[in-house]
Enzyme design. Sequence first.
Site, PDB file in Angstrom:
ATOM      1  N   CYS A 135       0.863  -1.185   0.000  1.00 34.23           N
ATOM      2  CA  CYS A 135       0.000   0.000   0.000  1.00 34.23           C
ATOM      3  C   CYS A 135       0.892   1.224   0.000  1.00 34.23           C
ATOM      4  CB  CYS A 135      -0.890  -0.030   1.234  1.00 34.23           C
ATOM      5  SG  CYS A 135      -2.044   1.350   1.314  1.00 34.23           S
ATOM      6  N   GLU A 186      -8.699  -1.309  -2.753  1.00 38.53           N
ATOM      7  CA  GLU A 186      -8.983   0.129  -2.892  1.00 38.53           C
ATOM      8  C   GLU A 186     -10.340   0.494  -2.283  1.00 38.53           C
ATOM      9  OE1 GLU A 186      -6.530   1.839  -3.477  1.00 38.53           O
ATOM     10  OE2 GLU A 186      -5.268   0.316  -4.413  1.00 38.53           O
ATOM     11  N   HIS A 230     -10.212   1.084   1.364  1.00 38.25           N
ATOM     12  CA  HIS A 230      -9.730   2.413   1.774  1.00 38.25           C
ATOM     13  C   HIS A 230     -10.893   3.392   1.980  1.00 38.25           C
ATOM     14  CE1 HIS A 230      -5.358   2.365   1.776  1.00 38.25           C
ATOM     15  NE2 HIS A 230      -5.292   1.800   0.587  1.00 38.25           N
TER      16      HIS A 230
HETATM   17 NI    NI Z   1      -3.619   0.934  -0.258  1.00 38.73          NI
END
Ligand code: NI
Length: 176
Positions: free
Chosen positions: A90, A133, A136
């Site tokens: 990440c 993603e 997130h």
């Molecule tokens: Ni990430």
Amino acid sequence: MGNPVLRRIAEPIADPTDPAVARLAADMIATMLDAPGVGLAAPQISESRRIIVFRVPADRSEGEEVANTVLVNPMIEPLTDDKVLGWEGCLSIPGLRGLVLRHKCIRYRGYGLDGARIERVASGFHARVVQHEVDHLDGVLYLDRMDDLRLLVCTEEMHHLNAALAAANKDAPTRT
Ligand code: NI
């Protein structure tokens, strides 16, 4: 990691065709390519909004390459119970890689910058990137998905665990 914006639930985007959203997406793609990375979510550049960008390069695609994609207000639906371990890193957690269990096959939906609906079925690395993603946007980092932190390593030490990864996925592809 540590910046509170990464732990917030990001806000939905009311109008995907808003030029400000297109500018944000362009900034995100430039940041992703510059890193270089394969995906980025807006909270990673301090914008708590529900938009992600990603790509699946030919060398990671297992046969399916995906060009730079922008997805606004994305949603994920697992298509089977199968889960698979795979490496993740990440851009918000530099220097580390972890083996993370993810749904093997998903359907994802969202909107493009033209306002058109996007709906795709994805598996393998493609499915993994999108799950990472979208997490997130809900304040979730890949570390939160790991039950065994012995599978978290410095990037330069990844090769030590690759044999273990191959064995784990061969023996127990549906491990949860
Ligand atoms: Ni990430």
